[in-house]
Each structure stands twice: as structure tokens, then as C-alpha cells.
Design an enzyme around this catalytic site. Structure first.
Site, mmCIF file in Angstrom:
data_model
loop_
_atom_site.group_PDB
_atom_site.id
_atom_site.type_symbol
_atom_site.label_atom_id
_atom_site.label_comp_id
_atom_site.label_asym_id
_atom_site.label_seq_id
_atom_site.Cartn_x
_atom_site.Cartn_y
_atom_site.Cartn_z
ATOM 1 N N PRO A 1 0.769 -1.197 0.000
ATOM 2 C CA PRO A 1 0.000 0.000 0.000
ATOM 3 C C PRO A 1 0.823 1.280 0.000
ATOM 4 C CG PRO A 1 -0.875 -1.603 1.563
ATOM 5 C CD PRO A 1 0.156 -2.248 0.739
ATOM 6 N N GLU A 2 0.425 2.150 -0.860
ATOM 7 C CA GLU A 2 1.015 3.479 -0.924
ATOM 8 C C GLU A 2 -0.026 4.451 -0.350
ATOM 9 O OE1 GLU A 2 2.749 4.144 -4.837
ATOM 10 O OE2 GLU A 2 2.811 2.001 -5.200
#
Length: 275
Positions: free
Chosen positions: A2-3
Site C-alpha cells: 500500500p502506498e
DNA sequence: CTTGTACCCTGACCGC
DNA sequence: TGCGGTCAGGGTACAA
């Protein structure tokens, strides 16, 4: 992991569900999950009995603001995910639960992390302030202007792709969105960060904000592992222009998308659209 | 200071 | 079916 968009989706769920909840009991099953205290018990002891005032995000970090001003920093890195409920979540999706927080409303917060690259850090207020200072600007904040981006890149010899991944320059961009943003701005990932002209910086700035906002709108990208707190996947993977599309035609010019390696990580680009 | 590399860890996938 | 190599939304320690 996840960014920024994926972490923000998680934050919204957690904030809505955990605000004003008190942590009754904490069980941490793997020693390596605790990043800055000597024992699992030391962290559990600090957390038990605390109230969660708010769940914030800074870059890719989740921050549980606790009563008494302390902060629990959670880095989910590549494969961390959460689930919330009275009973264990679906084992088919959550098969590596490494921490459980029992809450005062009878529900549990489950933290699952296959690769265990993620971790928890207990931060006193001044430690949180130091972490905050060490990170670059939030790309979706109003204060993140093209001018600010220009300052951040000034004099940088490192390739722009590497610079975008450097959390001290900008917080929240990771490997997928770095490629996507550069494609949209039509900038070649190997260009030195400091070599971009003002109009290229303006295009990059717009692309960063557009791509991150669109991804957020789509509830994130689920390439492999990402799940929101409710177990749902994102849908931005259907909108990716170059990431993971090696050999497939560029959506703009039809030329095959290329894959290269920078700083040990895959970069995807269209060599005719990006200069 | 800046930049690059090795490493942390597990699982999925591909070619032989 | 098994085995080895490669790769994966990240970050950090350490070397040059």
C-alpha cells in the site's frame, strides 16, 4: 504495501471505527513486529488501557493518537492488513494474524502480515515530531505546490523515479504510483531529478495529484495483497497505464511498455511517450 | 551530504 | 511433483 491511497483508505475505516475506543488487551504474536521496544510485553503494557483519540496518516504511516499524547506508529509495508470484528476474519484472506487488539466494545482489531516486514512503533510526542519533520510534504495537501516540488528536487542527481520514492522528499508515493505519475507527466524515469524544467515540474505536480486522487477514488490498487479493513479490494489496477503492463501496448501510442530496474525495483515506462 | 546495495520475510509463479 | 530462481504497493543499515 500500500502506498498513500491504500493507506488512506485504511485510515478512514480505522478512524471511523476506532475513535474513542479503549484498548483493553493487546496480543502480539511475533517479536519482530515491535520495532522500537525491547519486548512485545513492553508495547502491550503501554497500549492497554489507552483510548484511541483519532487515527491519522502521514505518508504511508498510520498513526493511532492515544490519550496522553503518545502515538502508535504502524507501518504496514508490503503485506500488512487489518480486519475488525467480534470473531476472526475469513482465514482464506487473513491467514497470518500477528497481532490482536481487544477493544472495549467487544470487537477485536486484527493485524495480519504475511511477510512481517511491517511493524509497530511507540512514539512519545517528541519522537513523533521528529518523524514528522523527517518526512517530505503530503502530496495531496493544499500546501504542496509545484514550487514546493521544485524545491524538493533542486540539485538532485538521482533519477526522478528514485527521488519520488524517497519519503524524505515527498511522503506517500511508492513503486506503482511512481511509474504511473511519470507516465502521465510524460517524463522519463531515468532523468535526473534536478534536470526537470519548470513546465515539466508543473506537469509532474499535476500528475502526482491526479493519479493519487483517482486511485483514492477507486479505493486503491489491489495488485496482489491490498485489502481495506472491510476485506474489500481496490479497483485502480484497472486504470493503470504502465505498471505491470510490460510488453502490452501503451494506451497512448501503442508501443510496447518496457520494464527496467532502478534502485533494485521495477520501473515501467513507454519509451516513446516519456522523454 | 548523496547514492547504491544488501537485507529483512513468505509465498506465488515460471521453466526445467 | 519437485526444485531453483525471480519477483512482490517498503524501509533501514551500512558502505562508498
Amino acid at each position: 504495501m500500500p502506498e498513500l491511497p491504500e493507506v488512506e483508505i485504511i485510515r478512514r475505516h480505522l478512524d471511523a471505527e476506532l475513535r474513542e475506543r479503549t484498548i483493553r488487551k493487546v496480543r502480539i504474536r511475533r517479536r519482530d513486529l515491535v520495532l522500537n521496544l525491547p519486548t512485545v510485553r513492553a508495547l502491550a503494557g503501554k497500549l492497554e488501557g489507552r483510548r484511541i483519540c483519532r487515527v491519522d496518516r502521514r505518508g504511508k504511516n498510520l498513526l493511532f493518537r492515544l490519550d496522553g499524547e503518545a502515538v502508535l506508529q504502524i507501518q504496514i509495508r508490503m503485506t500488512g492488513r487489518f480486519a475488525l470484528g467480534r470473531r476472526r476474519p475469513d482465514v482464506a484472506i487473513y491467514r497470518h494474524i500477528v497481532a490482536i487488539f481487544e477493544l472495549d466494545d467487544g470487537r477485536n482489531l486484527y493485524y495480519d502480515d504475511v511477510r512481517r516486514l511491517g511493524g509497530f512503533r511507540w512514539l512519545e510526542p517528541e519522537e513523533w515530531a521528529a518523524l514528522d519533520r523527517s518526512l517530505g510534504p503530503e502530496p495531496l495537501a493544499a500546501s504542496f505546490t509545484a514550487r514546493r516540488l521544485e524545491t524538493v528536487l533542486e540539485g538532485t542527481r538521482a533519477p526522478i523515479k528514485n527521488a519520488l520514492l524517497d519519503q524524505r522528499r515527498i511522503a506517500g508515493i511508492g513503486n506503482i504510483y511512481a511509474s504511473e505519475v511519470l507516465f502521465r507527466a510524460r517524463i522519463h524515469p531515468e532523468r535526473a531529478g534536478g534536470s526537470l524544467e519548470t513546465r515539466e515540474i508543473a506537469a509532474l505536480h499535476r500528475s502526482i495529484r491526479t493519479v493519487l486522487r483517482d486511485a483514492l477514488q477507486a479505493a486503491g490498487t489491489t495488485f496482489r495483497d491490498f485489502r481495506a479493513v472491510n476485506g474489500r479490494s481496490g479497483s485502480y489496477q484497472h486504470s493503470l497505464s504502465v505498471y505491470g503492463r510490460e510488453g502490452e501496448p501503451c494506451r497512448s501510442c501503442g508501443r510496447a511498455v518496457e520494464r527496467s530496474v532502478q534502485a533494485g525495483r521495477s520501473t515501467f515506462l513507454c519509451a516513446s511517450c516519456q522523454k
